[in-house]
Design an enzyme around this catalytic site. Sequence first.
Site, PDB file in Angstrom:
ATOM      1  N   CYS A 115       4.365   1.945   1.281  1.00 16.19           N
ATOM      2  CA  CYS A 115       4.098   0.586   0.357  1.00 16.19           C
ATOM      3  C   CYS A 115       5.837   0.350   0.109  1.00 16.19           C
ATOM      4  O   CYS A 115       6.548   0.618  -1.011  1.00 16.19           O
ATOM      5  CB  CYS A 115       3.731   0.567  -0.412  1.00 16.19           C
ATOM      6  SG  CYS A 115       3.667  -1.363  -1.316  1.00 16.19           S
ATOM      7  N   CYS A 164       6.332  -2.270  -2.441  1.00 20.28           N
ATOM      8  CA  CYS A 164       6.302  -1.920  -3.685  1.00 20.28           C
ATOM      9  C   CYS A 164       7.334  -1.028  -4.534  1.00 20.28           C
ATOM     10  O   CYS A 164       8.507  -1.018  -4.955  1.00 20.28           O
ATOM     11  CB  CYS A 164       5.867  -0.649  -4.206  1.00 20.28           C
ATOM     12  SG  CYS A 164       3.448  -0.764  -3.371  1.00 20.28           S
ATOM     13  N   ASP A 165       8.341  -0.533  -2.696  1.00 21.16           N
ATOM     14  CA  ASP A 165       9.361   0.793  -3.138  1.00 21.16           C
ATOM     15  C   ASP A 165      10.506  -0.122  -2.254  1.00 21.16           C
ATOM     16  O   ASP A 165      11.511   1.163  -2.672  1.00 21.16           O
ATOM     17  CB  ASP A 165       9.032   2.337  -2.935  1.00 21.16           C
ATOM     18  CG  ASP A 165       7.919   2.363  -3.374  1.00 21.16           C
ATOM     19  OD1 ASP A 165       7.699   2.100  -4.764  1.00 21.16           O
ATOM     20  OD2 ASP A 165       7.138   3.562  -2.734  1.00 21.16           O
TER      21      ASP A 165
END
Length: 313
Positions: A136, A139-140
């Site tokens: 993701c 997200c990261d």
Amino acid sequence: MSQTKTKCLIIGSGPAGYTAALYTSRANLEPVLYEGHQPGGQLTITTEVENFPGYPDGTTGTQLMEDIRRQAIRFGADVRSGLITKVDFSKRPFIVTDDSGNEIEAETVIISTGATARFLGLPDEEKYMGMGVSACATCDGFFYRKKRVAVVGGGDTACEEALYLSNIAQDVFLIVRKDYLRASKVMQRRVLEKPNIKVLFNTQTQGLYGDEFLQGAHLVENIGTTKEQHFDLELDGFFLAIGHTPNTSLFKGVIDLDEQGYIVTKGQSTATNIEGVFAAGDVADPNYRQAITAAGSGCKAALDAERFLTSLE
Ligand code: NDP
């Protein structure tokens, strides 16, 4: 073996499931929630979460899930570990069975079983999960500011992730196993025109390397041809974008699914083809797949379930 009656059974425990439990418990539906085999869902395999509103200093995926879980329990949600293994939606109340043989009689059901990111199946993916490997970018990606990253896949998700990362990282490599991108034309053009994205066509990943953190990938180009070439690519981040599989095998033939296996919901609601059964989160969403959108749809499913029960009175 026990028997429970509830006004609302929630199957699955990511942001959608826990939020549905929070709302239904506050509406006195006395929900029972089954957490499934990955309590907290996909967020528990990410590291930091910095884009969930209300956490100005960020939090971890595990902490975020624990927070919403506790909030639901505070209002009386019956949160159980265990898996639902059988559903009978042929008549209401629905009869649902867990992996210990316990039966739950439910007036409504909210399905929030999520989706699972596909992995290549390399043993190193698990080893470096959260230490350079991610599924993701939203997200990261932030942790790879000015670094070198690769994205695997040639579909819209891979192109979107590569473009997102290209605004953060120094260099982005898109590893595509065929000699073309499957993504829509507009996404292809954007990727090919972006100066810091390099597309490696006809390339496959055979392994990852590093110490505690990922340091690179072993790649092979033109595998099985006379031009076959093996090389290593130094990397700080390795993002998988080869698709997701919705966790809907339990509902096949019962709940309407689209051609990719996602639950089909009616209009802007969370209603499925079966009256009294609702779906929330990634299990019904191939597009947004964010913690906040999943939580929002968990809230919608809870309101839909409550209104459905009120309409029967
Ligand atoms: P897709 O199934 O469209 O693409 C998956 C990609 O991963 C393909 O390029 C495929 O390669 C590759 N792949 C699969 N398995 C492997 C493997 N083992 N090794 C290497 N590569 C592999 O998935 P997406 O998640 O990209 O998209 C899912 C759906 O969601 C699509 O319909 C897409 O259009 C849609 N979507 C729409 C968006 C938007 O409109 N903004 C954004 C994101 C997704 P190959 O081509 O060789 O099979």
